[in-house]
Enzyme design. Structure first.
Site, PDB file in Angstrom:
ATOM      1  N   GLU A 151      -8.383  20.179  76.106  1.00 46.05           N
ATOM      2  CA  GLU A 151      -9.066  18.886  76.188  1.00 46.05           C
ATOM      3  C   GLU A 151      -9.066  18.362  77.626  1.00 46.05           C
ATOM      4  OE1 GLU A 151      -9.081  14.377  74.282  1.00 46.05           O
ATOM      5  OE2 GLU A 151      -7.330  15.660  73.986  1.00 46.05           O
ATOM      6  N   GLU A 245     -11.394   8.602  67.579  1.00 39.58           N
ATOM      7  CA  GLU A 245     -10.009   8.439  68.002  1.00 39.58           C
ATOM      8  C   GLU A 245      -9.793   7.071  68.672  1.00 39.58           C
ATOM      9  OE1 GLU A 245      -6.776  11.351  70.184  1.00 39.58           O
ATOM     10  OE2 GLU A 245      -8.541  10.745  71.314  1.00 39.58           O
TER      11      GLU A 245
END
Length: 293
Positions: A151, A245
């Site tokens: 990520e 998120e």
């Protein structure tokens, strides 16, 4: 249509919680996926992990797992013992995910999460240490069929991989079909010159995508250009998971680690958060429909 998910810590202030409770909540709200931090799995027996997976299967919920790597397990460290501890730690998490028939492990897995306490004039040694270590972790991932995603996160959460280009380069160096790229709108809003171009650069290498606003509220509540994002996702034919998120609650482990120093919603009751979760799911579905995804 892409499967849509939400991160458990939209509601919870600590990384560990009653996962079965949130599996049922996610299902009741209409999500396909529940994502949560992977490190609490190491405190569970295999039977506990299987019980969580069984509940998810009953409710039709897919589970995905993320991580902000504790610096004491930093696989990019100059200290050999720290790197070896990190290789074992990440490999043990992969095995736990495999116990739950999981297929995806993402986040800041490639270095200790956070800003280091030393000056960095050249990242090449950190990168080499991380890649060499990750190649060893990938042997376990390949054995169990678990994809590990790299990520790209903002400069305040890691010095190593901040952009889509850097994530792609890292994945190329690790060189495993089980190494994917994970992009997150919140981080991209800080680091990328053009978010759409970054998504198109990754193209079919994109394995996981997070949505969240410029200030980590629900998508659609801030100033990020979601048309740019979803048009780019549509252009590359992205069909994999999209997980929201948002981190909106002050306090607890999550508030400290995410640096949430105030509540980002006016009503923090569980009922109000459930309604906000319904909103973000509806918003995401509307964007998917708009761009024929």
């Amino acid at each position: 249509m892409n499967k849509l998910g939400i991160f458990m810590n939209f509601w919870e202030k600590n990384w560990g919680a009653d996962h079965r409770y949130y599996i049922n909540k996610a299902a009741n709200l209409g999500f396909d996926i529940l994502e949560f931090q992977a490190q609490p799995l190491l405190d569970m027996t295999d039977d506990e992990c299987r019980a969580i997976k069984k509940e998810a299967d009953i409710r039709g919920i897919e589970l995905s797992y993320s991580l902000g790597l504790n610096p004491k397990y930093d696989i990019a460290s100059s200290d050999k013992d720290t790197r070896e501890a990190g290789i074992k730690y990440l490999s043990d998490i992969v095995r736990k995910i495999a116990v739950m028939d999981g297929e995806l492990f993402s986040g800041v897995t490639y270095a200790g999460w956070g800003v280091p306490g030393f000056i960095i004039n050249d990242k090449s040694e950190l990168l080499k240490n991380s890649v060499d270590s990750m190649k060893k972790v990938m042997k376990t991932a390949e054995e169990y069929g678990v994809t590990i995603c790299c990520e790209a996160v903002n400069r305040f959460e890691s010095p190593l991989i901040n952009t889509a280009k850097e994530a792609l380069e890292y994945a190329d160096l690790v060189d495993s079909k089980y190494m994917g790229v994970h992009l997150d709108a919140y981080h991209m809003n800080i680091e990328e010159n053009n978010i759409g171009d970054a998504i198109r650069l990754v193209g079919n290498r994109l394995r996981h995508f997070h949505t969240g606003e410029n200030n980590r509220t629900a998508p659609g509540r801030g100033h990020i250009n979601w048309d740019e994002i979803f048009s780019a996702l549509s252009e590359i034919g992205y069909k994999k998971n999209i997980v929201s998120e948002p981190f909106v609650l002050m306090g607890g482990e999550v508030g400290l680690d995410i640096r949430t120093w105030r509540d980002l919603v006016s009503d923090t009751s569980e009922k109000a958060l459930d309604e906000e979760a319904k909103y973000l799911l509806g918003f995401t579905k509307s964007m998917l429909k708009k761009y024929n995804m």
